[in-house]
Design a protein around this motif. Structure first.
Motif, PDB file in Angstrom:
ATOM      1  N   ILE A 121      30.748 -66.250 -14.929  1.00 34.94           N
ATOM      2  CA  ILE A 121      30.174 -66.690 -16.216  1.00 34.94           C
ATOM      3  C   ILE A 121      30.264 -68.071 -15.832  1.00 34.94           C
ATOM      4  CG2 ILE A 121      30.110 -67.320 -18.765  1.00 34.94           C
ATOM      5  CD1 ILE A 121      30.457 -64.341 -19.112  1.00 34.94           C
ATOM      6  N   SER A 122      31.539 -68.611 -15.810  1.00 34.93           N
ATOM      7  CA  SER A 122      31.685 -70.019 -15.364  1.00 34.93           C
ATOM      8  C   SER A 122      31.024 -70.804 -14.452  1.00 34.93           C
ATOM      9  CB  SER A 122      33.382 -70.296 -15.484  1.00 34.93           C
ATOM     10  OG  SER A 122      34.131 -69.961 -16.495  1.00 34.93           O
ATOM     11  N   ALA A 123      30.952 -69.935 -13.206  1.00 31.33           N
ATOM     12  CA  ALA A 123      30.355 -70.365 -11.967  1.00 31.33           C
ATOM     13  C   ALA A 123      29.025 -70.625 -12.175  1.00 31.33           C
ATOM     14  CB  ALA A 123      30.536 -69.492 -10.857  1.00 31.33           C
ATOM     15  N   ILE A 124      28.225 -69.389 -12.889  1.00 27.35           N
ATOM     16  CA  ILE A 124      26.924 -69.594 -13.233  1.00 27.35           C
ATOM     17  C   ILE A 124      26.576 -70.893 -14.132  1.00 27.35           C
ATOM     18  CG2 ILE A 124      24.765 -68.585 -14.522  1.00 27.35           C
ATOM     19  CD1 ILE A 124      26.115 -65.845 -13.762  1.00 27.35           C
ATOM     20  N   ASN A 125      27.317 -71.065 -15.172  1.00 26.74           N
ATOM     21  CA  ASN A 125      27.116 -72.316 -16.077  1.00 26.74           C
ATOM     22  C   ASN A 125      27.195 -73.750 -15.064  1.00 26.74           C
ATOM     23  OD1 ASN A 125      26.307 -70.655 -18.130  1.00 26.74           O
ATOM     24  ND2 ASN A 125      28.394 -70.753 -18.995  1.00 26.74           N
ATOM     25  N   ALA A 126      28.188 -73.380 -14.164  1.00 27.32           N
ATOM     26  CA  ALA A 126      28.515 -74.925 -13.472  1.00 27.32           C
ATOM     27  C   ALA A 126      27.371 -75.002 -12.390  1.00 27.32           C
ATOM     28  CB  ALA A 126      29.790 -74.778 -12.653  1.00 27.32           C
ATOM     29  N   ALA A 127      26.918 -73.927 -11.853  1.00 21.89           N
ATOM     30  CA  ALA A 127      25.662 -74.072 -10.846  1.00 21.89           C
ATOM     31  C   ALA A 127      24.443 -74.855 -11.132  1.00 21.89           C
ATOM     32  CB  ALA A 127      25.337 -72.532 -10.598  1.00 21.89           C
ATOM     33  N   LYS A 128      24.369 -75.166 -12.364  1.00 20.89           N
ATOM     34  CA  LYS A 128      23.139 -76.128 -12.669  1.00 20.89           C
ATOM     35  C   LYS A 128      21.918 -75.445 -12.182  1.00 20.89           C
ATOM     36  CE  LYS A 128      26.073 -78.408 -15.411  1.00 20.89           C
ATOM     37  NZ  LYS A 128      26.126 -78.335 -16.654  1.00 20.89           N
ATOM     38  N   ARG A 129      21.558 -74.100 -12.216  1.00 20.34           N
ATOM     39  CA  ARG A 129      20.312 -73.577 -11.902  1.00 20.34           C
ATOM     40  C   ARG A 129      19.649 -72.916 -12.921  1.00 20.34           C
ATOM     41  NH1 ARG A 129      21.231 -72.119  -6.130  1.00 20.34           N
ATOM     42  NH2 ARG A 129      22.764 -73.734  -5.383  1.00 20.34           N
ATOM     43  N   PRO A 130      18.538 -72.568 -12.860  1.00 17.06           N
ATOM     44  CA  PRO A 130      17.790 -71.885 -13.888  1.00 17.06           C
ATOM     45  C   PRO A 130      18.407 -70.402 -14.015  1.00 17.06           C
ATOM     46  CG  PRO A 130      16.148 -72.904 -12.552  1.00 17.06           C
ATOM     47  CD  PRO A 130      17.473 -73.088 -11.725  1.00 17.06           C
ATOM     48  N   VAL A 131      18.251 -69.785 -15.209  1.00 18.83           N
ATOM     49  CA  VAL A 131      19.223 -68.612 -15.163  1.00 18.83           C
ATOM     50  C   VAL A 131      18.238 -67.633 -16.084  1.00 18.83           C
ATOM     51  CG1 VAL A 131      21.095 -67.383 -16.157  1.00 18.83           C
ATOM     52  CG2 VAL A 131      21.149 -69.644 -15.216  1.00 18.83           C
TER      53      VAL A 131
END
Length: 497
Positions: free
Chosen positions: A148-158
Protein backbone atom coordinates in the motif's frame (compact mmCIF):
# COMPACT_ATOMS: atom_id res chain seq x y z
CA UNK A 1 -46.13 12.92 2.92
CA UNK A 2 -43.26 12.46 0.49
CA UNK A 3 -41.42 9.17 0.85
CA UNK A 4 -38.16 7.70 -0.32
CA UNK A 5 -38.07 6.50 -3.91
CA UNK A 6 -36.06 3.37 -4.54
CA UNK A 7 -35.71 4.46 -8.17
CA UNK A 8 -33.57 7.49 -7.28
CA UNK A 9 -31.77 6.38 -4.11
CA UNK A 10 -29.07 3.72 -4.20
CA UNK A 11 -29.15 1.02 -1.49
CA UNK A 12 -25.95 0.60 0.53
CA UNK A 13 -24.91 -2.53 2.33
CA UNK A 14 -22.43 -3.78 4.89
CA UNK A 15 -19.71 -6.16 3.76
CA UNK A 16 -21.31 -9.25 5.30
CA UNK A 17 -24.60 -8.48 3.54
CA UNK A 18 -22.80 -8.30 0.20
CA UNK A 19 -21.06 -11.59 0.92
CA UNK A 20 -24.46 -13.13 1.63
CA UNK A 21 -25.78 -11.75 -1.67
CA UNK A 22 -22.76 -13.30 -3.35
CA UNK A 23 -23.40 -16.66 -1.69
CA UNK A 24 -27.05 -16.69 -2.69
CA UNK A 25 -26.22 -15.75 -6.26
CA UNK A 26 -23.84 -18.69 -6.47
CA UNK A 27 -26.40 -20.98 -4.83
CA UNK A 28 -28.91 -19.81 -7.43
CA UNK A 29 -26.88 -21.36 -10.23
CA UNK A 30 -24.05 -18.98 -11.13
CA UNK A 31 -20.67 -20.63 -10.54
CA UNK A 32 -18.37 -18.67 -8.21
CA UNK A 33 -15.58 -18.54 -10.77
CA UNK A 34 -18.02 -17.29 -13.41
CA UNK A 35 -19.06 -14.49 -11.06
CA UNK A 36 -15.38 -13.67 -10.51
CA UNK A 37 -14.86 -13.49 -14.27
CA UNK A 38 -17.88 -11.22 -14.56
CA UNK A 39 -16.44 -8.92 -11.89
CA UNK A 40 -13.03 -8.82 -13.55
CA UNK A 41 -14.61 -8.08 -16.92
CA UNK A 42 -16.55 -5.18 -15.39
CA UNK A 43 -13.38 -3.89 -13.74
CA UNK A 44 -11.56 -4.12 -17.07
CA UNK A 45 -14.27 -2.10 -18.83
CA UNK A 46 -14.09 0.48 -16.04
CA UNK A 47 -10.31 0.60 -16.48
CA UNK A 48 -10.51 1.17 -20.24
CA UNK A 49 -13.22 3.80 -19.91
CA UNK A 50 -11.05 5.80 -17.51
CA UNK A 51 -7.62 5.25 -19.08
CA UNK A 52 -8.14 4.48 -22.78
CA UNK A 53 -4.58 5.53 -23.64
CA UNK A 54 -2.87 3.23 -21.13
CA UNK A 55 -0.41 0.82 -22.74
CA UNK A 56 0.69 -1.02 -19.63
CA UNK A 57 -0.73 -2.00 -16.26
CA UNK A 58 0.56 -3.27 -12.93
CA UNK A 59 -1.86 -5.55 -11.10
CA UNK A 60 -1.14 -6.17 -7.41
CA UNK A 61 -3.05 -9.24 -6.20
CA UNK A 62 -3.83 -10.48 -2.72
CA UNK A 63 -4.46 -14.06 -1.72
CA UNK A 64 -8.27 -14.10 -1.72
CA UNK A 65 -11.07 -13.54 -4.19
CA UNK A 66 -10.19 -9.87 -4.54
CA UNK A 67 -6.82 -11.04 -5.79
CA UNK A 68 -8.62 -13.49 -8.06
CA UNK A 69 -10.42 -10.59 -9.71
CA UNK A 70 -7.00 -9.04 -10.29
CA UNK A 71 -5.56 -12.17 -11.88
CA UNK A 72 -8.47 -12.40 -14.33
CA UNK A 73 -8.16 -8.68 -15.15
CA UNK A 74 -4.45 -9.24 -15.87
CA UNK A 75 -5.40 -11.95 -18.37
CA UNK A 76 -7.92 -9.65 -20.05
CA UNK A 77 -5.33 -6.87 -20.23
CA UNK A 78 -2.66 -8.97 -21.93
CA UNK A 79 -5.23 -10.35 -24.36
CA UNK A 80 -6.05 -6.76 -25.28
CA UNK A 81 -2.43 -6.02 -26.09
CA UNK A 82 -1.30 -4.27 -22.92
CA UNK A 83 2.00 -4.97 -21.25
CA UNK A 84 1.13 -6.51 -17.88
CA UNK A 85 3.13 -6.65 -14.67
CA UNK A 86 1.49 -9.00 -12.15
CA UNK A 87 2.61 -8.93 -8.51
CA UNK A 88 1.23 -11.36 -5.94
CA UNK A 89 1.37 -10.91 -2.18
CA UNK A 90 1.30 -14.70 -1.80
CA UNK A 91 3.10 -17.42 -3.76
CA UNK A 92 0.78 -18.67 -6.49
CA UNK A 93 1.29 -22.25 -5.32
CA UNK A 94 -0.33 -21.44 -1.97
CA UNK A 95 -3.57 -20.09 -3.49
CA UNK A 96 -6.71 -22.21 -3.46
CA UNK A 97 -10.25 -22.23 -4.76
CA UNK A 98 -11.35 -19.66 -7.31
CA UNK A 99 -8.31 -17.49 -6.63
CA UNK A 100 -6.04 -20.37 -7.71
CA UNK A 101 -8.12 -20.90 -10.88
CA UNK A 102 -7.90 -17.20 -11.67
CA UNK A 103 -4.13 -17.15 -11.18
CA UNK A 104 -3.75 -20.16 -13.48
CA UNK A 105 -5.94 -18.45 -16.08
CA UNK A 106 -3.61 -15.45 -16.09
CA UNK A 107 -0.51 -17.65 -16.28
CA UNK A 108 -2.00 -19.61 -19.18
CA UNK A 109 -2.69 -16.32 -20.96
CA UNK A 110 1.01 -15.51 -20.78
CA UNK A 111 1.06 -13.14 -17.82
CA UNK A 112 4.22 -13.39 -15.77
CA UNK A 113 4.15 -13.05 -12.01
CA UNK A 114 6.54 -11.88 -9.33
CA UNK A 115 6.11 -12.18 -5.60
CA UNK A 116 5.88 -8.92 -3.69
CA UNK A 117 9.14 -7.71 -2.15
CA UNK A 118 10.12 -4.32 -0.79
CA UNK A 119 12.23 -3.50 -3.86
CA UNK A 120 9.43 -4.06 -6.38
CA UNK A 121 9.35 -1.35 -9.05
CA UNK A 122 5.96 -0.71 -10.63
CA UNK A 123 6.19 -0.49 -14.41
CA UNK A 124 2.55 -0.01 -15.45
CA UNK A 125 1.02 3.24 -16.62
CA UNK A 126 -1.81 2.42 -14.19
CA UNK A 127 -1.80 0.33 -11.02
CA UNK A 128 -4.70 -1.98 -10.16
CA UNK A 129 -5.22 -2.63 -6.45
CA UNK A 130 -6.64 -6.15 -6.04
CA UNK A 131 -5.21 -6.92 -2.63
CA UNK A 132 -7.50 -6.94 0.40
CA UNK A 133 -11.14 -6.46 -0.54
CA UNK A 134 -14.01 -5.98 1.90
CA UNK A 135 -13.09 -8.67 4.43
CA UNK A 136 -10.50 -6.54 6.22
CA UNK A 137 -11.19 -6.15 9.95
CA UNK A 138 -7.89 -5.30 11.63
CA UNK A 139 -5.17 -2.78 10.94
CA UNK A 140 -3.15 -3.59 7.82
CA UNK A 141 0.32 -4.98 8.46
CA UNK A 142 3.13 -6.94 6.82
CA UNK A 143 3.55 -7.19 3.05
CA UNK A 144 0.10 -5.68 2.36
CA UNK A 145 0.99 -2.51 4.24
CA UNK A 146 4.32 -2.32 2.45
CA UNK A 147 2.57 -2.68 -0.89
CA UNK A 148 0.00 0.00 0.00
CA UNK A 149 2.78 2.43 0.92
CA UNK A 150 4.61 1.66 -2.32
CA UNK A 151 1.48 2.16 -4.44
CA UNK A 152 0.78 5.53 -2.83
CA UNK A 153 4.42 6.57 -3.26
CA UNK A 154 4.42 5.61 -6.94
CA UNK A 155 2.23 8.60 -7.86
CA UNK A 156 0.58 6.61 -10.66
CA UNK A 157 -3.14 6.43 -11.44
CA UNK A 158 -4.79 3.67 -9.40
CA UNK A 159 -7.95 1.62 -9.89
CA UNK A 160 -9.15 -0.17 -6.75
CA UNK A 161 -11.17 -3.35 -7.20
CA UNK A 162 -14.23 -3.47 -4.92
CA UNK A 163 -12.66 -1.19 -2.26
CA UNK A 164 -9.28 0.50 -1.77
CA UNK A 165 -7.13 -1.87 0.28
CA UNK A 166 -6.94 -0.69 3.87
CA UNK A 167 -10.34 1.01 3.92
CA UNK A 168 -13.02 -0.51 6.17
CA UNK A 169 -16.07 -1.44 4.10
CA UNK A 170 -18.55 -0.88 6.95
CA UNK A 171 -17.25 2.41 8.34
CA UNK A 172 -15.08 4.25 5.82
CA UNK A 173 -12.25 4.37 8.36
CA UNK A 174 -8.62 3.79 7.36
CA UNK A 175 -7.20 0.72 9.06
CA UNK A 176 -3.65 1.91 9.46
CA UNK A 177 -2.97 2.81 5.83
CA UNK A 178 -5.07 2.63 2.67
CA UNK A 179 -4.58 2.85 -1.07
CA UNK A 180 -5.36 6.29 -2.48
CA UNK A 181 -7.25 5.36 -5.65
CA UNK A 182 -8.34 7.54 -8.52
CA UNK A 183 -11.28 5.25 -9.15
CA UNK A 184 -12.99 2.33 -7.42
CA UNK A 185 -15.11 -0.26 -9.19
CA UNK A 186 -17.34 -2.10 -6.72
CA UNK A 187 -19.65 -5.04 -7.25
CA UNK A 188 -23.04 -6.62 -6.42
CA UNK A 189 -23.97 -4.22 -3.59
CA UNK A 190 -22.57 -0.77 -2.96
CA UNK A 191 -20.85 -0.46 0.42
CA UNK A 192 -21.60 2.14 3.10
CA UNK A 193 -17.89 2.51 3.83
CA UNK A 194 -17.21 3.88 0.35
CA UNK A 195 -19.29 6.99 1.05
CA UNK A 196 -18.47 8.34 4.52
CA UNK A 197 -15.61 8.92 6.92
CA UNK A 198 -12.17 8.89 5.33
CA UNK A 199 -13.44 7.23 2.16
CA UNK A 200 -13.71 10.28 -0.15
CA UNK A 201 -9.94 10.81 0.18
CA UNK A 202 -9.28 7.25 -1.00
CA UNK A 203 -11.95 5.98 -3.39
CA UNK A 204 -11.82 8.48 -6.23
CA UNK A 205 -14.82 8.15 -8.53
CA UNK A 206 -16.97 5.15 -7.63
CA UNK A 207 -18.20 2.91 -10.43
CA UNK A 208 -20.88 0.53 -9.16
CA UNK A 209 -21.38 -2.68 -11.17
CA UNK A 210 -24.18 -4.97 -9.87
CA UNK A 211 -23.05 -7.89 -12.07
CA UNK A 212 -26.66 -8.75 -12.83
CA UNK A 213 -27.48 -9.28 -9.14
CA UNK A 214 -30.69 -7.58 -8.04
CA UNK A 215 -29.86 -6.98 -4.40
CA UNK A 216 -33.27 -5.59 -3.50
CA UNK A 217 -34.96 -8.77 -4.69
CA UNK A 218 -33.74 -10.38 -1.45
CA UNK A 219 -36.31 -8.89 0.90
CA UNK A 220 -34.71 -10.42 3.99
CA UNK A 221 -31.47 -8.49 3.33
CA UNK A 222 -32.65 -4.90 3.73
CA UNK A 223 -30.18 -2.17 2.79
CA UNK A 224 -28.08 -0.92 5.69
CA UNK A 225 -28.43 2.63 4.39
CA UNK A 226 -29.51 4.71 1.40
CA UNK A 227 -27.31 6.94 -0.72
CA UNK A 228 -28.99 10.26 -1.45
CA UNK A 229 -29.02 11.33 -5.09
CA UNK A 230 -29.55 14.65 -6.82
CA UNK A 231 -32.24 13.07 -9.01
CA UNK A 232 -34.46 12.87 -5.94
CA UNK A 233 -34.96 16.65 -6.01
CA UNK A 234 -37.16 16.46 -9.10
CA UNK A 235 -39.59 14.23 -7.24
CA UNK A 236 -39.37 16.11 -3.96
CA UNK A 237 -40.02 19.67 -5.13
CA UNK A 238 -43.14 19.74 -7.24
CA UNK A 239 -44.51 23.12 -8.38
CA UNK A 240 -46.58 24.93 -5.79
CA UNK A 241 -50.32 25.32 -6.09
CA UNK A 242 -51.30 28.55 -7.83
CA UNK A 243 -53.42 29.48 -4.82
CA UNK A 244 -50.65 29.05 -2.25
CA UNK A 245 -50.12 31.80 0.34
CA UNK A 246 -47.50 32.40 3.02
CA UNK A 247 -49.61 30.80 5.70
CA UNK A 248 -49.37 27.51 3.82
CA UNK A 249 -45.56 27.61 3.83
CA UNK A 250 -44.97 27.59 7.56
CA UNK A 251 -43.45 29.87 10.15
CA UNK A 252 -39.82 29.37 11.21
CA UNK A 253 -38.51 30.88 14.43
CA UNK A 254 -34.72 31.14 14.76
CA UNK A 255 -33.48 31.48 18.34
CA UNK A 256 -29.86 32.57 18.20
CA UNK A 257 -27.35 35.34 18.28
CA UNK A 258 -26.34 35.95 21.86
CA UNK A 259 -24.72 39.33 22.53
CA UNK A 260 -21.66 39.57 20.31
CA UNK A 261 -22.53 36.49 18.21
CA UNK A 262 -25.13 37.71 15.75
CA UNK A 263 -23.82 36.41 12.41
CA UNK A 264 -24.79 32.77 12.81
CA UNK A 265 -28.45 33.53 13.52
CA UNK A 266 -28.61 35.94 10.58
CA UNK A 267 -27.24 33.25 8.25
CA UNK A 268 -29.76 30.70 9.54
CA UNK A 269 -32.75 33.01 9.23
CA UNK A 270 -31.87 34.17 5.72
CA UNK A 271 -31.33 30.55 4.62
CA UNK A 272 -34.77 29.68 5.98
CA UNK A 273 -36.31 32.48 3.92
CA UNK A 274 -34.46 31.43 0.75
CA UNK A 275 -35.63 27.84 1.15
CA UNK A 276 -39.24 28.92 0.91
CA UNK A 277 -40.58 29.36 4.44
CA UNK A 278 -43.69 31.54 4.41
CA UNK A 279 -42.60 33.52 7.48
CA UNK A 280 -39.30 33.70 9.32
CA UNK A 281 -38.89 35.25 12.76
CA UNK A 282 -35.56 35.84 14.45
CA UNK A 283 -35.19 36.21 18.21
CA UNK A 284 -31.73 37.60 18.86
CA UNK A 285 -29.85 39.99 21.11
CA UNK A 286 -31.09 43.58 20.58
CA UNK A 287 -27.79 44.84 19.18
CA UNK A 288 -28.18 42.54 16.15
CA UNK A 289 -31.56 43.87 15.02
CA UNK A 290 -30.20 46.59 12.75
CA UNK A 291 -27.86 44.16 11.00
CA UNK A 292 -30.78 41.78 10.44
CA UNK A 293 -32.97 44.48 8.89
CA UNK A 294 -30.18 45.54 6.58
CA UNK A 295 -29.25 42.00 5.59
CA UNK A 296 -32.74 40.56 5.09
CA UNK A 297 -35.69 42.85 5.87
CA UNK A 298 -38.10 40.01 5.10
CA UNK A 299 -37.09 38.37 8.41
CA UNK A 300 -39.14 39.58 11.39
CA UNK A 301 -36.43 40.39 13.93
CA UNK A 302 -37.14 40.63 17.68
CA UNK A 303 -34.69 41.91 20.27
CA UNK A 304 -34.41 39.44 23.14
CA UNK A 305 -32.40 40.17 26.30
CA UNK A 306 -33.32 36.86 27.89
CA UNK A 307 -35.89 34.10 28.03
CA UNK A 308 -38.60 36.37 29.47
CA UNK A 309 -38.52 38.55 26.36
CA UNK A 310 -39.57 35.69 24.14
CA UNK A 311 -43.21 35.99 25.24
CA UNK A 312 -45.37 33.86 22.96
CA UNK A 313 -42.98 33.69 20.01
CA UNK A 314 -42.26 29.94 20.38
CA UNK A 315 -45.99 29.15 20.47
CA UNK A 316 -46.57 30.98 17.17
CA UNK A 317 -43.92 29.05 15.24
CA UNK A 318 -44.38 25.85 13.24
CA UNK A 319 -40.71 24.95 13.79
CA UNK A 320 -37.94 26.37 15.97
CA UNK A 321 -34.27 26.52 15.00
CA UNK A 322 -32.13 26.94 18.11
CA UNK A 323 -28.37 27.08 18.54
CA UNK A 324 -26.75 29.35 15.92
CA UNK A 325 -24.67 31.83 17.88
CA UNK A 326 -26.41 31.13 21.20
CA UNK A 327 -23.26 30.55 23.20
CA UNK A 328 -23.35 28.45 26.34
CA UNK A 329 -23.84 31.23 28.89
CA UNK A 330 -27.09 32.40 30.50
CA UNK A 331 -28.58 33.83 27.28
CA UNK A 332 -28.15 30.57 25.38
CA UNK A 333 -29.40 28.47 28.28
CA UNK A 334 -32.55 30.59 28.57
CA UNK A 335 -33.55 30.42 24.90
CA UNK A 336 -32.86 26.70 24.71
CA UNK A 337 -34.97 26.11 27.79
CA UNK A 338 -37.88 27.92 26.13
CA UNK A 339 -37.38 25.94 22.93
CA UNK A 340 -37.46 22.66 24.83
CA UNK A 341 -40.69 23.72 26.54
CA UNK A 342 -42.38 24.13 23.15
CA UNK A 343 -44.20 21.29 21.45
CA UNK A 344 -43.13 22.52 18.00
CA UNK A 345 -40.51 20.55 16.02
CA UNK A 346 -36.96 21.69 16.78
CA UNK A 347 -33.75 21.95 14.78
CA UNK A 348 -30.91 21.93 17.33
CA UNK A 349 -27.46 23.04 16.27
CA UNK A 350 -24.12 24.39 17.49
CA UNK A 351 -23.94 25.47 21.15
CA UNK A 352 -27.47 24.26 21.80
CA UNK A 353 -26.06 20.74 21.28
CA UNK A 354 -23.28 21.41 23.77
CA UNK A 355 -25.85 22.72 26.24
CA UNK A 356 -27.89 19.55 25.77
CA UNK A 357 -24.81 17.50 26.62
CA UNK A 358 -23.97 19.54 29.72
CA UNK A 359 -27.38 20.63 31.08
CA UNK A 360 -30.07 18.37 29.55
CA UNK A 361 -28.29 15.03 28.97
CA UNK A 362 -31.46 12.99 29.38
CA UNK A 363 -33.65 15.05 27.07
CA UNK A 364 -35.30 12.97 24.38
CA UNK A 365 -38.01 13.77 21.86
CA UNK A 366 -39.27 12.44 18.58
CA UNK A 367 -39.84 15.77 16.83
CA UNK A 368 -36.39 17.26 16.65
CA UNK A 369 -33.43 17.24 14.27
CA UNK A 370 -29.99 17.29 15.88
CA UNK A 371 -27.09 18.37 13.68
CA UNK A 372 -23.79 17.60 15.46
CA UNK A 373 -20.36 17.67 13.91
CA UNK A 374 -18.07 14.87 15.20
CA UNK A 375 -16.88 16.90 18.21
CA UNK A 376 -20.43 17.71 19.31
CA UNK A 377 -21.47 14.11 18.71
CA UNK A 378 -18.64 12.96 20.95
CA UNK A 379 -19.82 15.23 23.76
CA UNK A 380 -23.37 13.94 23.43
CA UNK A 381 -22.17 10.33 23.47
CA UNK A 382 -19.57 10.83 26.19
CA UNK A 383 -16.71 9.56 24.05
CA UNK A 384 -13.84 10.97 21.99
CA UNK A 385 -14.07 12.49 18.54
CA UNK A 386 -11.71 9.79 17.29
CA UNK A 387 -14.15 7.11 18.48
CA UNK A 388 -16.98 8.81 16.57
CA UNK A 389 -14.91 8.96 13.39
CA UNK A 390 -13.78 5.35 13.75
CA UNK A 391 -17.34 4.19 13.13
CA UNK A 392 -19.53 7.07 11.99
CA UNK A 393 -22.58 4.92 11.11
CA UNK A 394 -22.58 3.37 14.58
CA UNK A 395 -22.21 6.79 16.22
CA UNK A 396 -25.10 8.26 14.24
CA UNK A 397 -27.36 5.33 15.07
CA UNK A 398 -26.37 5.40 18.76
CA UNK A 399 -27.21 9.09 19.00
CA UNK A 400 -30.57 8.60 17.35
CA UNK A 401 -31.46 5.68 19.57
CA UNK A 402 -30.47 7.61 22.70
CA UNK A 403 -31.99 10.99 21.86
CA UNK A 404 -34.81 10.17 19.44
CA UNK A 405 -35.84 12.23 16.44
CA UNK A 406 -33.39 12.61 13.58
CA UNK A 407 -29.63 12.94 13.89
CA UNK A 408 -27.47 14.41 11.13
CA UNK A 409 -23.84 13.54 11.80
CA UNK A 410 -22.07 16.15 9.72
CA UNK A 411 -18.73 15.73 7.99
CA UNK A 412 -17.46 14.00 4.89
CA UNK A 413 -20.32 11.75 3.88
CA UNK A 414 -22.88 13.25 6.27
CA UNK A 415 -25.14 10.61 7.81
CA UNK A 416 -28.84 11.05 8.57
CA UNK A 417 -30.18 8.59 11.14
CA UNK A 418 -33.88 8.34 11.92
CA UNK A 419 -36.71 5.87 12.47
CA UNK A 420 -36.66 5.15 8.74
CA UNK A 421 -33.04 4.05 8.84
CA UNK A 422 -29.74 5.52 7.78
CA UNK A 423 -29.01 7.72 4.76
CA UNK A 424 -25.68 9.07 3.53
CA UNK A 425 -25.07 12.23 1.55
CA UNK A 426 -22.15 11.73 -0.87
CA UNK A 427 -21.98 15.37 -1.95
CA UNK A 428 -20.14 18.38 -0.55
CA UNK A 429 -16.56 19.60 -0.85
CA UNK A 430 -13.62 20.86 1.23
CA UNK A 431 -14.67 24.46 0.62
CA UNK A 432 -17.37 23.85 3.24
CA UNK A 433 -14.66 23.88 5.91
CA UNK A 434 -15.50 27.47 6.81
CA UNK A 435 -17.56 29.23 9.46
CA UNK A 436 -21.34 29.39 9.21
CA UNK A 437 -21.97 26.31 7.06
CA UNK A 438 -23.82 24.53 9.86
CA UNK A 439 -25.90 27.62 10.58
CA UNK A 440 -27.06 27.74 6.97
CA UNK A 441 -27.93 24.04 7.13
CA UNK A 442 -30.03 24.55 10.26
CA UNK A 443 -31.98 27.38 8.58
CA UNK A 444 -32.60 25.24 5.50
CA UNK A 445 -33.81 22.37 7.65
CA UNK A 446 -36.18 24.66 9.52
CA UNK A 447 -37.68 25.92 6.27
CA UNK A 448 -38.25 22.42 4.91
CA UNK A 449 -39.83 21.17 8.13
CA UNK A 450 -42.11 24.21 8.17
CA UNK A 451 -43.33 23.47 4.64
CA UNK A 452 -43.48 19.67 4.86
CA UNK A 453 -43.97 18.87 8.57
CA UNK A 454 -42.43 15.39 8.06
CA UNK A 455 -39.06 15.85 9.72
CA UNK A 456 -37.12 12.77 8.56
CA UNK A 457 -37.59 13.47 4.85
CA UNK A 458 -36.96 17.16 5.50
CA UNK A 459 -33.68 16.28 7.20
CA UNK A 460 -32.57 14.17 4.25
CA UNK A 461 -33.62 16.75 1.70
CA UNK A 462 -32.04 19.61 3.62
CA UNK A 463 -28.72 17.81 3.92
CA UNK A 464 -28.80 17.01 0.20
CA UNK A 465 -29.68 20.54 -0.90
CA UNK A 466 -27.06 22.06 1.40
CA UNK A 467 -24.25 19.87 0.02
CA UNK A 468 -25.30 20.25 -3.61
CA UNK A 469 -25.53 24.02 -3.23
CA UNK A 470 -21.97 24.05 -1.93
CA UNK A 471 -20.84 21.94 -4.88
CA UNK A 472 -22.46 24.32 -7.35
CA UNK A 473 -20.91 27.31 -5.62
CA UNK A 474 -17.47 25.65 -5.69
CA UNK A 475 -17.84 24.71 -9.33
CA UNK A 476 -18.60 28.33 -10.17
CA UNK A 477 -15.74 30.02 -8.34
CA UNK A 478 -13.61 27.41 -6.60
CA UNK A 479 -13.49 25.83 -3.15
CA UNK A 480 -11.14 28.27 -1.43
CA UNK A 481 -12.99 31.31 -0.19
CA UNK A 482 -16.40 29.63 -0.33
CA UNK A 483 -18.64 31.38 2.22
CA UNK A 484 -21.70 30.01 3.93
CA UNK A 485 -23.70 32.97 2.63
CA UNK A 486 -22.93 31.85 -0.94
CA UNK A 487 -25.13 28.77 -0.59
CA UNK A 488 -28.60 30.29 -0.32
CA UNK A 489 -28.93 31.42 -3.95
CA UNK A 490 -27.71 28.06 -5.29
CA UNK A 491 -30.03 26.20 -2.91
CA UNK A 492 -32.96 28.26 -4.21
CA UNK A 493 -32.19 27.06 -7.74
CA UNK A 494 -32.03 23.45 -6.60
CA UNK A 495 -35.47 23.51 -4.99
CA UNK A 496 -36.99 24.96 -8.15
CA UNK A 497 -35.89 22.23 -10.59
Amino acid sequence: MFTLSASTLRPLFKAEQVRELDRRTIAGGIEGFALMQRAASSAWHSFRARWPQARSVTVVCGGGNNGGDGHVLAALAIQSGLKVQRISLKPLATLNGDAARAAELATSAGVGCEEWHAECVFTGDVIVDAMLGTGLRDEVSGPARQAISAINAAKRPVLAIDIPSGLAADTGAVLGEAVQADGTVTFIGDKIGLHTGDAPDYTGEIDFRPLGVKAQAFFDIPPFAWRLDEAWLNEAFAPRSRTSHKGDMGHVLVLGGAPGFGGAALLASQAAARLGAGKVSLATAPEHITASLVRCPEVMAHGVRGGADLDELPQKADVIVVGPGTGQAAWGQAVLQHALASTAPLVVDADALNLLASHWPNERRDNWILTPHPGEAARLLGCSTAEVQKDRPAAARALQQALGGIVILKGSGSLIAGPGGLAVCPYGNPGMASGGMGDVLSGMLGALVAQRSEIEQSARLGTLVHALAADRAAKGAGERGLLASDLASYARELINP
